[in-house]
Scaffold this motif. Structure first.
Motif, PDB file in Angstrom:
ATOM      1  N   ALA A  36       0.823  -1.210   0.000  1.00 58.12           N
ATOM      2  CA  ALA A  36       0.000   0.000   0.000  1.00 58.12           C
ATOM      3  C   ALA A  36       0.857   1.261   0.000  1.00 58.12           C
ATOM      4  O   ALA A  36       0.436   2.301  -0.518  1.00 58.12           O
ATOM      5  N   ASN A  37       2.056   1.184   0.557  1.00 62.18           N
ATOM      6  CA  ASN A  37       2.920   2.358   0.652  1.00 62.18           C
ATOM      7  C   ASN A  37       4.087   2.302  -0.323  1.00 62.18           C
ATOM      8  O   ASN A  37       5.106   2.978  -0.111  1.00 62.18           O
ATOM      9  N   ALA A  38       3.952   1.544  -1.391  1.00 61.38           N
ATOM     10  CA  ALA A  38       5.048   1.401  -2.356  1.00 61.38           C
ATOM     11  C   ALA A  38       5.437   2.733  -2.992  1.00 61.38           C
ATOM     12  O   ALA A  38       6.585   2.915  -3.383  1.00 61.38           O
ATOM     13  N   GLY A  39       4.531   3.664  -3.085  1.00 54.98           N
ATOM     14  CA  GLY A  39       4.841   4.960  -3.676  1.00 54.98           C
ATOM     15  C   GLY A  39       4.976   6.082  -2.667  1.00 54.98           C
ATOM     16  O   GLY A  39       5.179   7.237  -3.048  1.00 54.98           O
ATOM     17  N   THR A  40       4.913   5.789  -1.395  1.00 51.53           N
ATOM     18  CA  THR A  40       4.987   6.813  -0.355  1.00 51.53           C
ATOM     19  C   THR A  40       6.437   7.225  -0.130  1.00 51.53           C
ATOM     20  O   THR A  40       7.290   6.366   0.137  1.00 51.53           O
ATOM     21  N   PRO A  41       6.736   8.506  -0.232  1.00 50.84           N
ATOM     22  CA  PRO A  41       8.112   8.961  -0.007  1.00 50.84           C
ATOM     23  C   PRO A  41       8.600   8.621   1.407  1.00 50.84           C
ATOM     24  O   PRO A  41       7.868   8.731   2.377  1.00 50.84           O
ATOM     25  N   ASN A  42       9.847   8.180   1.474  1.00 47.28           N
ATOM     26  CA  ASN A  42      10.551   7.867   2.722  1.00 47.28           C
ATOM     27  C   ASN A  42       9.930   6.722   3.532  1.00 47.28           C
ATOM     28  O   ASN A  42      10.272   6.555   4.696  1.00 47.28           O
ATOM     29  N   TYR A  43       9.033   5.952   2.942  1.00 45.22           N
ATOM     30  CA  TYR A  43       8.479   4.793   3.645  1.00 45.22           C
ATOM     31  C   TYR A  43       9.525   3.690   3.656  1.00 45.22           C
ATOM     32  O   TYR A  43      10.170   3.405   2.641  1.00 45.22           O
ATOM     33  N   GLN A  44       9.700   3.052   4.794  1.00 45.35           N
ATOM     34  CA  GLN A  44      10.652   1.962   4.944  1.00 45.35           C
ATOM     35  C   GLN A  44       9.891   0.649   5.078  1.00 45.35           C
ATOM     36  O   GLN A  44       8.979   0.539   5.901  1.00 45.35           O
ATOM     37  N   ALA A  45      10.264  -0.323   4.272  1.00 37.78           N
ATOM     38  CA  ALA A  45       9.585  -1.619   4.246  1.00 37.78           C
ATOM     39  C   ALA A  45       9.716  -2.333   5.589  1.00 37.78           C
ATOM     40  O   ALA A  45      10.737  -2.234   6.266  1.00 37.78           O
ATOM     41  N   VAL A  68       8.271  -7.213  14.430  1.00 37.97           N
ATOM     42  CA  VAL A  68       8.214  -6.419  13.206  1.00 37.97           C
ATOM     43  C   VAL A  68       9.498  -5.625  13.126  1.00 37.97           C
ATOM     44  O   VAL A  68       9.874  -4.927  14.068  1.00 37.97           O
ATOM     45  N   GLN A  69      10.189  -5.755  12.007  1.00 34.98           N
ATOM     46  CA  GLN A  69      11.443  -5.056  11.812  1.00 34.98           C
ATOM     47  C   GLN A  69      11.312  -4.137  10.612  1.00 34.98           C
ATOM     48  O   GLN A  69      10.689  -4.482   9.614  1.00 34.98           O
ATOM     49  N   VAL A  70      11.925  -2.951  10.715  1.00 34.54           N
ATOM     50  CA  VAL A  70      11.921  -1.985   9.619  1.00 34.54           C
ATOM     51  C   VAL A  70      13.276  -2.039   8.950  1.00 34.54           C
ATOM     52  O   VAL A  70      14.318  -1.922   9.608  1.00 34.54           O
ATOM     53  N   ASN A  71      13.284  -2.236   7.645  1.00 31.29           N
ATOM     54  CA  ASN A  71      14.519  -2.300   6.875  1.00 31.29           C
ATOM     55  C   ASN A  71      14.943  -0.890   6.500  1.00 31.29           C
ATOM     56  O   ASN A  71      14.394  -0.293   5.578  1.00 31.29           O
TER      57      ASN A  71
END
Length: 131
Positions: A31-40, A78-81
């Protein structure tokens, strides 16, 4: 007597919980593939399943200062890459990787559900007297 407290049900339940968390993280990533600065985000729960499977040791505390064997079990994490950036906008969601992880998680989830259904069918057979 609790029919659902044996180790098989516990392992299956934890696996389903972890799979649910992984599904949620993957859907947020997509859902956030195009969100700026979003980290997977990724979910790690294999260590939790290994702990449940390997926690067959029954121990008795002989001193009140001894550590409980069953306390503080870590759950799925949950880990943020934050180490990678794939897009010019600071986003690191690789949509192809997320789709592959989604398919893998779906197969894993279906396998757990099939196994859980098998356990319930076995119980149903026992309750009906083998019919």
């Amino acid at each position: 007597m609790n029919l659902f407290s044996n180790s098989t049900f516990n392992v299956l339940e934890r696996g389903l919980d972890g799979s649910k968390m992984r599904q949620h993280a993957i859907s947020q990533n997509v859902a956030n593939a195009g969100t700026p600065n979003y980290q997977a985000k990724t979910v790690s729960f294999k260590h939790t399943l290994n702990e449940v499977i390997g926690n067959q040791l029954q121990a008795t505390k002989t001193n009140s200062k001894h550590v409980d064997f069953s306390s503080n079990r870590p759950g799925p994490a949950v880990q943020v890459n934050q180490n990678t950036t794939y897009n010019h906008n600071g986003n690191n969601v690789d949509i192809d990787l997320e789709m592959a992880e989604l398919a893998k998680n779906q197969i894993y989830y279906n396998a757990l559900i099939d196994r859980m259904n098998g356990r319930f069918q076995s119980l149903q057979t026992v309750i009906r007297g083998g019919n």
